[in-house]
Design a protein around this motif. Structure first.
Motif, PDB file in Angstrom:
ATOM      1  N   HIS A  67       7.751  -9.523  -5.307  1.00 25.71           N
ATOM      2  CA  HIS A  67       8.169  -8.136  -5.495  1.00 25.71           C
ATOM      3  C   HIS A  67       8.452  -7.600  -4.195  1.00 25.71           C
ATOM      4  N   SER A  68       7.406  -7.937  -3.331  1.00 23.85           N
ATOM      5  CA  SER A  68       7.569  -7.009  -1.814  1.00 23.85           C
ATOM      6  C   SER A  68       8.700  -7.622  -1.273  1.00 23.85           C
ATOM      7  N   LEU A  69       8.818  -8.901  -1.338  1.00 25.03           N
ATOM      8  CA  LEU A  69       9.953  -9.495  -0.404  1.00 25.03           C
ATOM      9  C   LEU A  69      11.138  -9.287  -1.108  1.00 25.03           C
ATOM     10  N   GLU A  70      11.465  -9.072  -2.195  1.00 25.96           N
ATOM     11  CA  GLU A  70      12.611  -8.567  -2.959  1.00 25.96           C
ATOM     12  C   GLU A  70      12.877  -6.999  -2.632  1.00 25.96           C
ATOM     13  N   VAL A  71      11.927  -6.231  -2.737  1.00 21.40           N
ATOM     14  CA  VAL A  71      11.965  -4.970  -2.370  1.00 21.40           C
ATOM     15  C   VAL A  71      12.620  -4.778  -0.917  1.00 21.40           C
ATOM     16  N   SER A  72      11.962  -5.493   0.091  1.00 25.61           N
ATOM     17  CA  SER A  72      12.255  -5.478   1.573  1.00 25.61           C
ATOM     18  C   SER A  72      13.812  -6.213   1.617  1.00 25.61           C
ATOM     19  N   VAL A  73      14.282  -7.135   0.924  1.00 21.36           N
ATOM     20  CA  VAL A  73      15.580  -7.444   0.992  1.00 21.36           C
ATOM     21  C   VAL A  73      16.510  -6.132   0.546  1.00 21.36           C
ATOM     22  N   VAL A  74      16.189  -5.552  -0.739  1.00 20.91           N
ATOM     23  CA  VAL A  74      17.020  -4.517  -1.191  1.00 20.91           C
ATOM     24  C   VAL A  74      17.024  -3.244  -0.087  1.00 20.91           C
ATOM     25  N   GLY A  75      15.896  -3.030   0.575  1.00 18.11           N
ATOM     26  CA  GLY A  75      15.605  -2.035   1.547  1.00 18.11           C
ATOM     27  C   GLY A  75      16.214  -2.443   2.889  1.00 18.11           C
ATOM     28  N   ARG A  76      16.357  -3.634   3.243  1.00 13.32           N
ATOM     29  CA  ARG A  76      17.101  -3.779   4.044  1.00 13.32           C
ATOM     30  C   ARG A  76      18.921  -3.384   4.008  1.00 13.32           C
ATOM     31  N   SER A  77      19.348  -3.933   3.010  1.00 12.89           N
ATOM     32  CA  SER A  77      20.733  -3.570   2.444  1.00 12.89           C
ATOM     33  C   SER A  77      20.968  -2.025   2.429  1.00 12.89           C
ATOM     34  N   CYS A 255      14.190  -2.645  -7.778  1.00 14.16           N
ATOM     35  CA  CYS A 255      13.482  -3.613  -8.195  1.00 14.16           C
ATOM     36  C   CYS A 255      12.695  -3.548  -9.144  1.00 14.16           C
ATOM     37  N   TYR A 256      11.897  -2.888  -9.374  1.00 11.21           N
ATOM     38  CA  TYR A 256      10.864  -2.836 -10.481  1.00 11.21           C
ATOM     39  C   TYR A 256      11.677  -2.510 -11.844  1.00 11.21           C
ATOM     40  N   THR A 257      12.680  -1.551 -11.720  1.00 10.00           N
ATOM     41  CA  THR A 257      13.392  -1.271 -13.133  1.00 10.00           C
ATOM     42  C   THR A 257      14.332  -2.535 -13.487  1.00 10.00           C
ATOM     43  N   ILE A 258      14.881  -3.196 -12.403  1.00  5.43           N
ATOM     44  CA  ILE A 258      15.640  -4.301 -12.910  1.00  5.43           C
ATOM     45  C   ILE A 258      15.002  -5.607 -13.070  1.00  5.43           C
ATOM     46  N   ILE A 259      14.040  -5.823 -12.181  1.00  5.30           N
ATOM     47  CA  ILE A 259      13.372  -7.223 -12.000  1.00  5.30           C
ATOM     48  C   ILE A 259      12.249  -7.436 -13.160  1.00  5.30           C
ATOM     49  N   ASP A 260      11.533  -6.292 -13.214  1.00  6.55           N
ATOM     50  CA  ASP A 260      10.340  -6.526 -14.167  1.00  6.55           C
ATOM     51  C   ASP A 260      10.972  -6.546 -15.688  1.00  6.55           C
ATOM     52  N   PHE A 261      12.300  -5.960 -15.871  1.00  4.92           N
ATOM     53  CA  PHE A 261      13.100  -5.974 -17.013  1.00  4.92           C
ATOM     54  C   PHE A 261      13.307  -7.263 -17.230  1.00  4.92           C
ATOM     55  N   GLU A 262      13.733  -8.111 -16.211  1.00  2.00           N
ATOM     56  CA  GLU A 262      14.157  -9.582 -15.923  1.00  2.00           C
ATOM     57  C   GLU A 262      12.846 -10.238 -16.433  1.00  2.00           C
ATOM     58  N   ASP A 263      11.609 -10.078 -16.092  1.00  2.00           N
ATOM     59  CA  ASP A 263      10.601 -10.712 -16.237  1.00  2.00           C
ATOM     60  C   ASP A 263      10.069 -10.620 -17.883  1.00  2.00           C
ATOM     61  N   GLY A 264      10.240  -9.554 -18.441  1.00  2.00           N
ATOM     62  CA  GLY A 264      10.362  -9.362 -19.915  1.00  2.00           C
ATOM     63  C   GLY A 264      11.138  -9.977 -20.660  1.00  2.00           C
ATOM     64  N   ILE A 265      12.333 -10.358 -20.278  1.00  2.97           N
ATOM     65  CA  ILE A 265      13.287 -11.119 -20.849  1.00  2.97           C
ATOM     66  C   ILE A 265      12.888 -12.455 -20.900  1.00  2.97           C
ATOM     67  N   ASN A 266      12.519 -13.019 -19.559  1.00  2.00           N
ATOM     68  CA  ASN A 266      12.093 -14.568 -19.368  1.00  2.00           C
ATOM     69  C   ASN A 266      10.763 -14.687 -20.170  1.00  2.00           C
ATOM     70  N   LEU A 267       9.939 -13.846 -20.305  1.00  4.46           N
ATOM     71  CA  LEU A 267       8.714 -13.837 -21.229  1.00  4.46           C
ATOM     72  C   LEU A 267       8.895 -14.028 -22.629  1.00  4.46           C
ATOM     73  N   GLY A 268      10.177 -13.555 -22.837  1.00  9.93           N
ATOM     74  CA  GLY A 268      10.410 -13.399 -24.509  1.00  9.93           C
ATOM     75  C   GLY A 268       9.638 -12.298 -24.917  1.00  9.93           C
ATOM     76  N   LEU A 269       9.411 -11.083 -24.268  1.00 10.12           N
ATOM     77  CA  LEU A 269       8.827  -9.736 -24.880  1.00 10.12           C
ATOM     78  C   LEU A 269      10.199  -8.874 -25.052  1.00 10.12           C
ATOM     79  N   ILE A 310      21.562  -4.420  -9.095  1.00  9.60           N
ATOM     80  CA  ILE A 310      21.136  -4.130  -8.195  1.00  9.60           C
ATOM     81  C   ILE A 310      22.122  -3.541  -7.091  1.00  9.60           C
ATOM     82  N   ASN A 311      23.314  -4.220  -7.023  1.00 12.07           N
ATOM     83  CA  ASN A 311      24.253  -3.635  -6.125  1.00 12.07           C
ATOM     84  C   ASN A 311      24.845  -2.572  -6.176  1.00 12.07           C
ATOM     85  N   THR A 312      25.115  -2.305  -7.849  1.00 15.28           N
ATOM     86  CA  THR A 312      25.406  -1.064  -8.203  1.00 15.28           C
ATOM     87  C   THR A 312      24.533   0.158  -7.704  1.00 15.28           C
TER      88      THR A 312
END
Length: 447
Positions: A67-77, A255-269, A310-312
């Motif tokens: 999560h921190s690495l992804e937040v950093s990538v988005v933060g850099r942009s 990141c937590y809005t989009i990627i936590d949501f993605e985790d929930g989908i991958n877990l079948g939740l 994320i880009n939007t």
């Protein structure tokens, strides 16, 4: 506030100002910040700390590290895009001082990389578990030995304040912790106030607190060097936010809005069809329907929508930041960037679905309950041993317990507050698995 001062390269212990024009272009001071965070032991421990699902055994669920690495990538942009606009609007920053738009991207990336570095095991319930031990558990016995603000520090134990402590704490032979630039520390300081008064206003700065009493002098030094506006009183310390903190916060929110949501989908939740519908609503203006319909597998469809989403949100956050630069610089901008987003309704729909299906899932709740017991038991044992040592009344059992503590956490020469806070920081430094392992040992369940 002014940008030249806000982009300070000064580090703790410096006697002279560091000038951007004198920086080595192959490795700027802000790049050094990023490297120091990456190589720190506190950052490494994030690889086994909860982001959404505690102690998850699956490969595609995010930890605090990913999560921190992804937040950093988005933060850099975010930082680069905003930085380009800032340099265009204030050309003296480059022409006179040598700052470039990539500098702002580097600051935001480094601060975003560190944004969760102080968080305890078991997610946000870990913070609450530490606080509850002192508020309603056996730790309440120390209340009379602490000042009001010291007690508030530990009953509302805050990952952001602990992060600032880890980044700046003096130890024997190690002055200034990681010695990051003040610009990066400023961007990291999400809630630039002490723990009391608690939430004195609805301003975003006052939502939580950002430093413990032990780091008060360091915090003041950083804030004054950066020229952050003072918002406190003769008896309280509070400052306005560093403007780049809004970009760090936006990176985390995205990141937590989009990627936590993605985790929930991958877990079948969350069902795929239902989830993809929510994401499509967010990217309806940019989606290439033909390309989307050509994607055969769910993972590819989800990846495509995630990237678009994320880009939007990055483009939207930068537009909000630039449109409100004046109020951000004078300290009157009082909410997060995403609270002003034109996609706020879609974001709230996704977050509400995540709360219902992911954060409150049975698996999550059960492990958070276990986390409360584990953290409370570890605190009880180590605090008893350390207080016993301080009072020269240490048992043989406690001597053994103290031998399991790393050197910096065995110190008992300081006040009761310092011992308690140091122990809380030690527990917060543990990964989920390490906390479980230590708990198993002290309970005598594993030999």
């Amino acid at each position: 506030m002014n940008w030249e001062q806000l982009l300070s390269l000064r580090r703790q212990g410096d006697n002279n100002k560091r000038l951007r024009n004198e920086q080595d272009e192959t490795r700027l001071g802000f790049d050094v910040d990023y490297d120091r965070i990456i190589f720190s032991s506190a950052f490494r421990s994030l690889q086994d700390k909860t982001q959404v699902i505690p102690l998850s055994k699956t490969d595609f669920v995010h930890t605090r590290l990913t999560h921190s690495l992804e937040v950093s990538v988005v933060g850099r942009s975010l930082g680069r895009l905003a930085g380009k606009k800032i340099i265009e609007k204030h050309p003296y920053l480059q022409e006179v001082h040598g700052y470039k738009f990539n500098d702002i991207g580097a600051i935001v990336a480094a601060a975003a990389l560190a944004h969760d570095i102080g968080n305890p095991p078991f997610g946000h319930s870990g913070e609450k578990a530490i606080g509850e031990y002192f508020k309603t558990g056996n730790g309440v016995r120390f209340k009379q030995q602490l000042s009001d603000v010291e007690y508030q520090d530990i009953i509302d134990f805050e990952g952001n304040a602990n992060g600032f402590r880890l980044l700046t704490q003096n130890r024997a032979g190690v002055t200034g912790g990681l010695r990051l630039s003040n610009a990066t520390l400023g961007a990291f300081m999400k809630y630039p106030k002490e723990s009391l008064p608690k939430k004195p206003s609805d301003h975003i700065c006052d939502k939580k607190f950002g430093f413990f009493q032990s780091e008060k002098l360091i915090f003041n030094d950083v804030a004054e060097d950066l020229g952050l506006p003072f918002r406190g009183s003769t008896n309280t310390i509070s400052y306005g936010r560093h403007p780049l903190t809004f970009l760090v916060e936006a990176a985390d929110d995205i990141c937590y809005t989009i990627i936590d949501f993605e985790d929930g989908i991958n877990l079948g939740l969350i069902s795929e069809d239902y989830a993809l519908e929510y994401l499509i609503k967010l990217v309806k203006d940019t989606i290439n329907t033909k390309k989307y319909n050509s994607l055969e597998f769910m993972e590819d469809r989800l990846s495509y929508l995630r990237a678009l989403a994320i880009n939007t949100l990055i483009q939207d956050a930068v537009a909000i930041f630039i449109a409100n630069e004046d109020s951000i610089l004078n300290g009157t901008f009082d909410c997060s960037l995403m609270d002003k987003s034109k996609y706020k309704a879609q974001i709230e729909d996704i977050i509400n679905l995540s709360i219902q299906n992911i954060y409150q899932a049975q698996e999550v709740v059960e492990k958070e309950i276990a986390g409360y017991t584990i953290i409370s038991d570890i605190l009880e044992v180590y605090i008893a041993a350390l207080i016993g040592k301080k009072e020269r009344n240490v048992s043989n059992y406690h001597k053994l317990i103290l031998r399991t503590l790393p050197g910096p956490y065995r110190q008992t020469e300081g006040s009761i507050y310092e011992i308690l806070l140091n122990t809380c920081s030690y527990v917060a430094s543990l990964s989920d698995s390490a906390a479980v392992h230590i708990h198993t040992k002290i309970k005598g369940k594993q030999l």
